[in-house]
Design a protein around this motif. Sequence first.
Motif, mmCIF file in Angstrom:
data_model
loop_
_atom_site.group_PDB
_atom_site.id
_atom_site.type_symbol
_atom_site.label_atom_id
_atom_site.label_comp_id
_atom_site.label_asym_id
_atom_site.label_seq_id
_atom_site.Cartn_x
_atom_site.Cartn_y
_atom_site.Cartn_z
ATOM 1 N N GLY A 34 0.821 -1.199 0.000
ATOM 2 C CA GLY A 34 0.000 0.000 0.000
ATOM 3 C C GLY A 34 0.852 1.245 0.000
ATOM 4 O O GLY A 34 2.024 1.213 -0.353
ATOM 5 N N ASP A 35 0.247 2.322 0.412
ATOM 6 C CA ASP A 35 0.930 3.602 0.435
ATOM 7 C C ASP A 35 1.975 3.602 1.543
ATOM 8 O O ASP A 35 1.672 3.395 2.701
ATOM 9 C CB ASP A 35 -0.094 4.707 0.677
ATOM 10 C CG ASP A 35 0.513 6.091 0.674
ATOM 11 O OD1 ASP A 35 1.725 6.227 0.392
ATOM 12 O OD2 ASP A 35 -0.221 7.047 0.950
ATOM 13 N N SER A 36 3.224 3.815 1.167
ATOM 14 C CA SER A 36 4.299 3.840 2.156
ATOM 15 C C SER A 36 4.945 5.211 2.218
ATOM 16 O O SER A 36 6.104 5.331 2.584
ATOM 17 C CB SER A 36 5.335 2.766 1.823
ATOM 18 O OG SER A 36 5.890 3.034 0.551
ATOM 19 N N ASP A 92 -3.375 -9.053 3.324
ATOM 20 C CA ASP A 92 -4.812 -9.278 3.500
ATOM 21 C C ASP A 92 -5.128 -9.846 4.885
ATOM 22 O O ASP A 92 -6.128 -9.474 5.496
ATOM 23 C CB ASP A 92 -5.358 -10.209 2.419
ATOM 24 C CG ASP A 92 -5.331 -9.581 1.032
ATOM 25 O OD1 ASP A 92 -5.138 -8.345 0.933
ATOM 26 O OD2 ASP A 92 -5.481 -10.323 0.049
ATOM 27 N N VAL A 93 -4.287 -10.732 5.374
ATOM 28 C CA VAL A 93 -4.500 -11.332 6.702
ATOM 29 C C VAL A 93 -4.280 -10.275 7.782
ATOM 30 O O VAL A 93 -5.085 -10.154 8.716
ATOM 31 C CB VAL A 93 -3.573 -12.548 6.907
ATOM 32 C CG1 VAL A 93 -3.605 -13.031 8.350
ATOM 33 C CG2 VAL A 93 -3.964 -13.679 5.961
ATOM 34 N N LEU A 94 -3.212 -9.493 7.670
ATOM 35 C CA LEU A 94 -2.942 -8.452 8.660
ATOM 36 C C LEU A 94 -4.082 -7.433 8.703
ATOM 37 O O LEU A 94 -4.520 -7.014 9.784
ATOM 38 C CB LEU A 94 -1.623 -7.751 8.360
ATOM 39 C CG LEU A 94 -0.375 -8.617 8.451
ATOM 40 C CD1 LEU A 94 0.863 -7.820 8.042
ATOM 41 C CD2 LEU A 94 -0.212 -9.203 9.843
ATOM 42 N N PHE A 95 -4.561 -7.050 7.530
ATOM 43 C CA PHE A 95 -5.658 -6.087 7.468
ATOM 44 C C PHE A 95 -6.906 -6.664 8.130
ATOM 45 O O PHE A 95 -7.556 -6.003 8.944
ATOM 46 C CB PHE A 95 -5.955 -5.702 6.014
ATOM 47 C CG PHE A 95 -7.084 -4.725 5.901
ATOM 48 C CD1 PHE A 95 -6.864 -3.370 6.087
ATOM 49 C CD2 PHE A 95 -8.371 -5.161 5.643
ATOM 50 C CE1 PHE A 95 -7.910 -2.459 6.011
ATOM 51 C CE2 PHE A 95 -9.424 -4.264 5.569
ATOM 52 C CZ PHE A 95 -9.191 -2.911 5.746
ATOM 53 N N ARG A 96 -7.237 -7.900 7.817
ATOM 54 C CA ARG A 96 -8.464 -8.510 8.364
ATOM 55 C C ARG A 96 -8.365 -8.695 9.879
ATOM 56 O O ARG A 96 -9.337 -8.454 10.593
ATOM 57 C CB ARG A 96 -8.726 -9.840 7.658
ATOM 58 C CG ARG A 96 -10.074 -10.402 7.992
ATOM 59 C CD ARG A 96 -10.512 -11.466 7.027
ATOM 60 N NE ARG A 96 -11.788 -11.991 7.490
ATOM 61 C CZ ARG A 96 -12.120 -13.263 7.469
ATOM 62 N NH1 ARG A 96 -11.288 -14.152 6.958
ATOM 63 N NH2 ARG A 96 -13.280 -13.662 7.929
ATOM 64 N N ILE A 97 -7.197 -9.117 10.374
ATOM 65 C CA ILE A 97 -7.020 -9.250 11.827
ATOM 66 C C ILE A 97 -7.241 -7.905 12.498
ATOM 67 O O ILE A 97 -7.918 -7.813 13.530
ATOM 68 C CB ILE A 97 -5.622 -9.807 12.164
ATOM 69 C CG1 ILE A 97 -5.534 -11.287 11.794
ATOM 70 C CG2 ILE A 97 -5.293 -9.596 13.646
ATOM 71 C CD1 ILE A 97 -4.126 -11.867 11.891
ATOM 72 N N SER A 122 -10.827 3.859 9.987
ATOM 73 C CA SER A 122 -11.183 3.628 8.583
ATOM 74 C C SER A 122 -10.195 2.630 7.976
ATOM 75 O O SER A 122 -9.132 2.365 8.549
ATOM 76 C CB SER A 122 -11.132 4.946 7.808
ATOM 77 O OG SER A 122 -9.778 5.392 7.698
ATOM 78 N N ASP A 123 -10.537 2.117 6.809
ATOM 79 C CA ASP A 123 -9.627 1.216 6.103
ATOM 80 C C ASP A 123 -8.289 1.911 5.852
ATOM 81 O O ASP A 123 -7.231 1.298 6.002
ATOM 82 C CB ASP A 123 -10.228 0.758 4.778
ATOM 83 C CG ASP A 123 -11.381 -0.221 4.952
ATOM 84 O OD1 ASP A 123 -11.737 -0.554 6.104
ATOM 85 O OD2 ASP A 123 -11.929 -0.655 3.925
ATOM 86 N N VAL A 129 -1.510 2.245 9.784
ATOM 87 C CA VAL A 129 -0.885 1.568 10.925
ATOM 88 C C VAL A 129 -0.003 0.427 10.429
ATOM 89 O O VAL A 129 1.142 0.266 10.881
ATOM 90 C CB VAL A 129 -1.953 1.051 11.922
ATOM 91 C CG1 VAL A 129 -1.325 0.126 12.962
ATOM 92 C CG2 VAL A 129 -2.657 2.217 12.602
ATOM 93 N N LEU A 130 -0.509 -0.346 9.494
ATOM 94 C CA LEU A 130 0.276 -1.461 8.958
ATOM 95 C C LEU A 130 1.509 -0.957 8.210
ATOM 96 O O LEU A 130 2.581 -1.565 8.303
ATOM 97 C CB LEU A 130 -0.594 -2.356 8.076
ATOM 98 C CG LEU A 130 -1.730 -3.075 8.820
ATOM 99 C CD1 LEU A 130 -2.640 -3.801 7.843
ATOM 100 C CD2 LEU A 130 -1.187 -4.023 9.870
#
Length: 157
Positions: A34-36, A92-97, A122-123, A129-130
């Motif tokens: 994503g955006d870094s 995808d797993v990190l986002f969903r957790i 928000s998403d 954060v990630l």
Amino acid sequence: MRRTSVLFAMLGVGTAGLVLAWGWPWFAAQMTGGDSSAGTIALGKALYAERCAACHGAKLEGQRDWKSPLPSGRMPAPPHDASGHTWHHPDDVLFRITKEGPAAVVGRGYQSDMPGFGNVMSDEEIHAVLAFIKSTWPEEERRYQAEMSRREREPIQ
């Protein structure tokens, strides 16, 4: 004929240069999930301090003895630095957790002290954060995690 070959070669190099110049930000974002950008990482750092650090530690160190169950039977908050396992999971797993809570991913009635944050962030904030967490990892862990995320996005053949 020779002049035509040189012209096509120059055109090809020029086109490749334009594609690289315009496509590099997109490619870099895909490799980091994503955006870094510095702004996104700064936002993620602030949100992490506000929403995550109380359990996962101000320095992403996690709770003590994070691999051993608490008296409640639940697991302590793991570290998000390179000593933990966060970088072993695709985006995808990190986002969903983060959005839905660990039980949404683990299933089978898993109970955790970590809530889902989808109702308070928000998403885009979760992605920030990630991005912050990933920005703290050494290059090897970032590369491994980016490759896992890339493989997860590949269509099954």
